[in-house]
Design an enzyme around this catalytic site. Structure first.
Site, short mmCIF file in Angstrom:
data_model
loop_
_atom_site.label_atom_id
_atom_site.label_comp_id
_atom_site.label_asym_id
_atom_site.label_seq_id
_atom_site.Cartn_x
_atom_site.Cartn_y
_atom_site.Cartn_z
CE LYS A 1 22.80 -1.62 -6.87
NZ LYS A 1 22.86 -1.32 -8.26
N GLY B 1 21.54 8.56 -21.67
CA GLY B 1 22.62 8.49 -20.69
C GLY B 1 23.41 7.24 -21.03
CB ALA C 1 30.01 2.95 -17.16
N1 LIG Z 1 28.90 1.80 -13.21
C1 LIG Z 1 28.35 0.82 -12.49
O1 LIG Z 1 28.98 -0.21 -12.22
C2 LIG Z 1 26.94 0.95 -12.03
C3 LIG Z 1 26.22 2.11 -12.22
N2 LIG Z 1 24.90 2.15 -11.82
C4 LIG Z 1 24.14 3.39 -11.97
O2 LIG Z 1 23.92 3.67 -13.35
C5 LIG Z 1 23.74 5.09 -13.52
C6 LIG Z 1 24.72 5.58 -14.58
O3 LIG Z 1 26.03 5.47 -14.04
P1 LIG Z 1 27.34 5.14 -14.87
O4 LIG Z 1 26.99 4.45 -16.11
O5 LIG Z 1 28.28 4.49 -13.93
O6 LIG Z 1 27.82 6.63 -15.22
P2 LIG Z 1 29.18 7.15 -15.87
O7 LIG Z 1 30.28 7.19 -14.87
O8 LIG Z 1 29.51 6.35 -17.05
O9 LIG Z 1 28.89 8.67 -16.24
C7 LIG Z 1 27.69 9.25 -16.58
C8 LIG Z 1 27.93 10.75 -16.89
O10 LIG Z 1 28.87 11.37 -15.99
C9 LIG Z 1 29.67 12.30 -16.68
N3 LIG Z 1 31.06 11.80 -16.67
C10 LIG Z 1 31.48 10.61 -16.29
N4 LIG Z 1 32.78 10.48 -16.35
C11 LIG Z 1 33.24 11.63 -16.76
C12 LIG Z 1 34.54 12.11 -16.99
N5 LIG Z 1 35.64 11.33 -16.82
N6 LIG Z 1 34.68 13.37 -17.41
C13 LIG Z 1 33.61 14.12 -17.60
N7 LIG Z 1 32.32 13.70 -17.39
C14 LIG Z 1 32.15 12.48 -16.96
C15 LIG Z 1 29.08 12.41 -18.02
O11 LIG Z 1 27.98 13.33 -17.97
P3 LIG Z 1 28.05 14.93 -17.92
O12 LIG Z 1 29.24 15.39 -18.71
O13 LIG Z 1 26.74 15.41 -18.49
O14 LIG Z 1 28.19 15.30 -16.45
C16 LIG Z 1 28.52 11.02 -18.22
O15 LIG Z 1 27.58 10.99 -19.26
C17 LIG Z 1 23.97 5.73 -12.14
O16 LIG Z 1 22.76 5.91 -11.46
C18 LIG Z 1 24.81 4.66 -11.44
O17 LIG Z 1 24.74 4.73 -10.05
C19 LIG Z 1 24.28 1.07 -11.28
C20 LIG Z 1 24.94 -0.10 -11.08
C21 LIG Z 1 26.34 -0.23 -11.35
C1 LIG Z 2 27.76 -2.73 -8.83
C2 LIG Z 2 27.26 -2.09 -7.58
C3 LIG Z 2 26.19 -2.98 -7.01
C4 LIG Z 2 28.37 -2.02 -6.57
O1 LIG Z 2 28.10 -1.31 -5.43
C5 LIG Z 2 26.74 -0.72 -7.91
O2 LIG Z 2 25.56 -0.48 -7.87
C6 LIG Z 2 27.67 0.39 -8.29
O3 LIG Z 2 28.84 0.18 -8.57
O4 LIG Z 2 27.17 1.51 -8.30
#
Ligand SMILES: NC(=O)C1=CN([C@@H]2O[C@H](COP(=O)(O)OP(=O)(O)OC[C@H]3O[C@@H](n4cnc5c(N)ncnc54)[C@H](OP(=O)(O)O)[C@@H]3O)[C@@H](O)[C@H]2O)C=CC1
Ligand SMILES: CC(C)(CO)C(=O)C(=O)O
Length: 312
Positions: free
Chosen positions: A189, A7, A10
């Site tokens: 969290k 995964g 971001a």
């Molecule tokens: N971003 C942050 O600031 C934070 C995130 N987290 C957590 O980390 C974990 C991962 O989140 P995060 O990295 O933000 O995930 P992303 O938003 O980067 O996306 C993960 C997945 O969502 C789908 N996706 C996202 N954007 C698009 C798009 N524009 N078009 C099509 N598909 C899309 C894709 O999977 P697919 O095509 O298979 O659906 C992708 O691999 C989650 O549990 C989140 O809550 C925790 C703290 C902070």
């Molecule tokens: C960075 C933080 C703590 C903000 O709510 C988070 O977990 C998110 O964006 O999903």
């Protein structure tokens, strides 16, 4: 350490990039075809604290991971609703001592991991780092943050391996710390996400803007109390005042950030992780005979907004 990040949106990119830059052997896996193609072509590309970086790592689509690879740890960073399928697809690369580490938002992920893996290899925690996909081939990494983790089942060798994991993440600049109780940390969290992610997504604002509104404190306290009541039934004694302070500290520390849930729904028209956050509290509240009116309503409101946006 030999790590695969399963995964690599971001947040997965932040961890993969920092671990690789620190000299670890890093592989990445993702299920989003456009993302996989971009990674294969240009590597992990990001704006990291103002500097454009690109780092090459081995990349596999979720369904094309070779079964003969070995990793010390698989770090899961999918969205909550994608976790189970990713765990199933990664199972062939788990050998007798591969660890599973989950730092994702959402409550209850250890149960998903424990369905497929022995409990002593499941490691849980969370991160307060931020990250944002700007395009399928690029991520924005700004702000300060931290992460924390621990094995869900105490004992050896997992206690020692938790300490090793913390050391590796910390040496990569990810500001890691070893927890006493990972489930406490996940609920704490959850309080941040169940207030800030949900309310900033509904009101379409960033953390600082929400924090300045006159009813913010009242709403945060109300939601945190519901998380604490459900946590109590699950053996987690959340300190409500401390959890509220932890939430409200975010206005100052990462105030300009739009939470990941906002990015999902408002920016990308994607479904959110609400069922694993306020939805978890609403469902489990019912199971324990507890009233959780705020989490019930917030879950319904988020799903309504998803419907109105025709979120995919
Ligand atoms: N971003 C942050 O600031 C934070 C995130 N987290 C957590 O980390 C974990 C991962 O989140 P995060 O990295 O933000 O995930 P992303 O938003 O980067 O996306 C993960 C997945 O969502 C789908 N996706 C996202 N954007 C698009 C798009 N524009 N078009 C099509 N598909 C899309 C894709 O999977 P697919 O095509 O298979 O659906 C992708 O691999 C989650 O549990 C989140 O809550 C925790 C703290 C902070
Ligand atoms: C960075 C933080 C703590 C903000 O709510 C988070 O977990 C998110 O964006 O999903």
């Amino acid at each position: 350490m030999k790590v695969t990040v399963a995964g690599v949106g971001a947040m997965g990119t932040r961890f993969a990039l920092k671990l690789k830059q620190a000299g670890n052997d890093v592989t990445v896996v993702d299920g989003w075809d456009e993302r996989v193609a971009a990674l294969k072509q240009g590597g992990l590309r990001a704006n990291l604290d103002g500097e454009e970086v690109a780092v090459d790592v081995p990349v596999y689509g979720q369904k094309e991971v070779p079964h003969d690879l070995h990793f010390d740890v698989v770090l899961f960073f999918t969205k909550s609703m994608q976790l189970e399928q990713m765990v199933k697809d990664m199972l062939p690369v788990f050998d007798d001592d591969t660890l599973a580490l989950c730092l994702m938002n959402g409550i209850g992920h250890e149960k998903t991991l424990e369905k497929y893996l022995p409990k002593n290899r499941v490691f849980l925690g969370n991160t307060m780092w931020t990250a944002q996909m700007t395009r399928p081939d690029h991520v924005l990494l700004e702000d300060d943050g931290s992460c924390e983790l621990r094995n869900v089942e105490p004992g050896e060798p997992q206690d020692r391996r938790a300490a090793e994991l913390v050391k590796t993440l910390d040496e990569a600049g990810l500001k890691a710390r070893l927890l006493d109780d990972p489930r406490y940390s996940v609920f704490r969290k959850g309080c941040v996400n169940g207030t800030l992610n949900t309310l900033c997504t509904l009101f379409e604002c960033n953390l600082e803007e929400f924090g300045k509104t006159s009813r913010a404190h009242e709403m945060v306290v109300g939601v945190v109390k519901e998380f604490a009541a459900v946590g109590e039934k699950e053996g987690i004694h959340l300190d409500v005042d401390e959890a509220v302070k932890h939430v409200e500290d975010c206005y100052r520390v990462i105030g300009a950030h739009y939470p990941s849930m906002y990015q999902d729904l408002v920016k990308n028209k994607r479904r959110t992780e609400i069922d694993y956050i306020n939805g978890y509290v609403a469902r489990h509240g019912k199971k324990y005979g507890l009233a959780t009116p705020l989490c019930d309503l917030l879950t319904a409101e988020l799903h309504t907004k998803e419907e109105l946006q025709n979120a995919q």
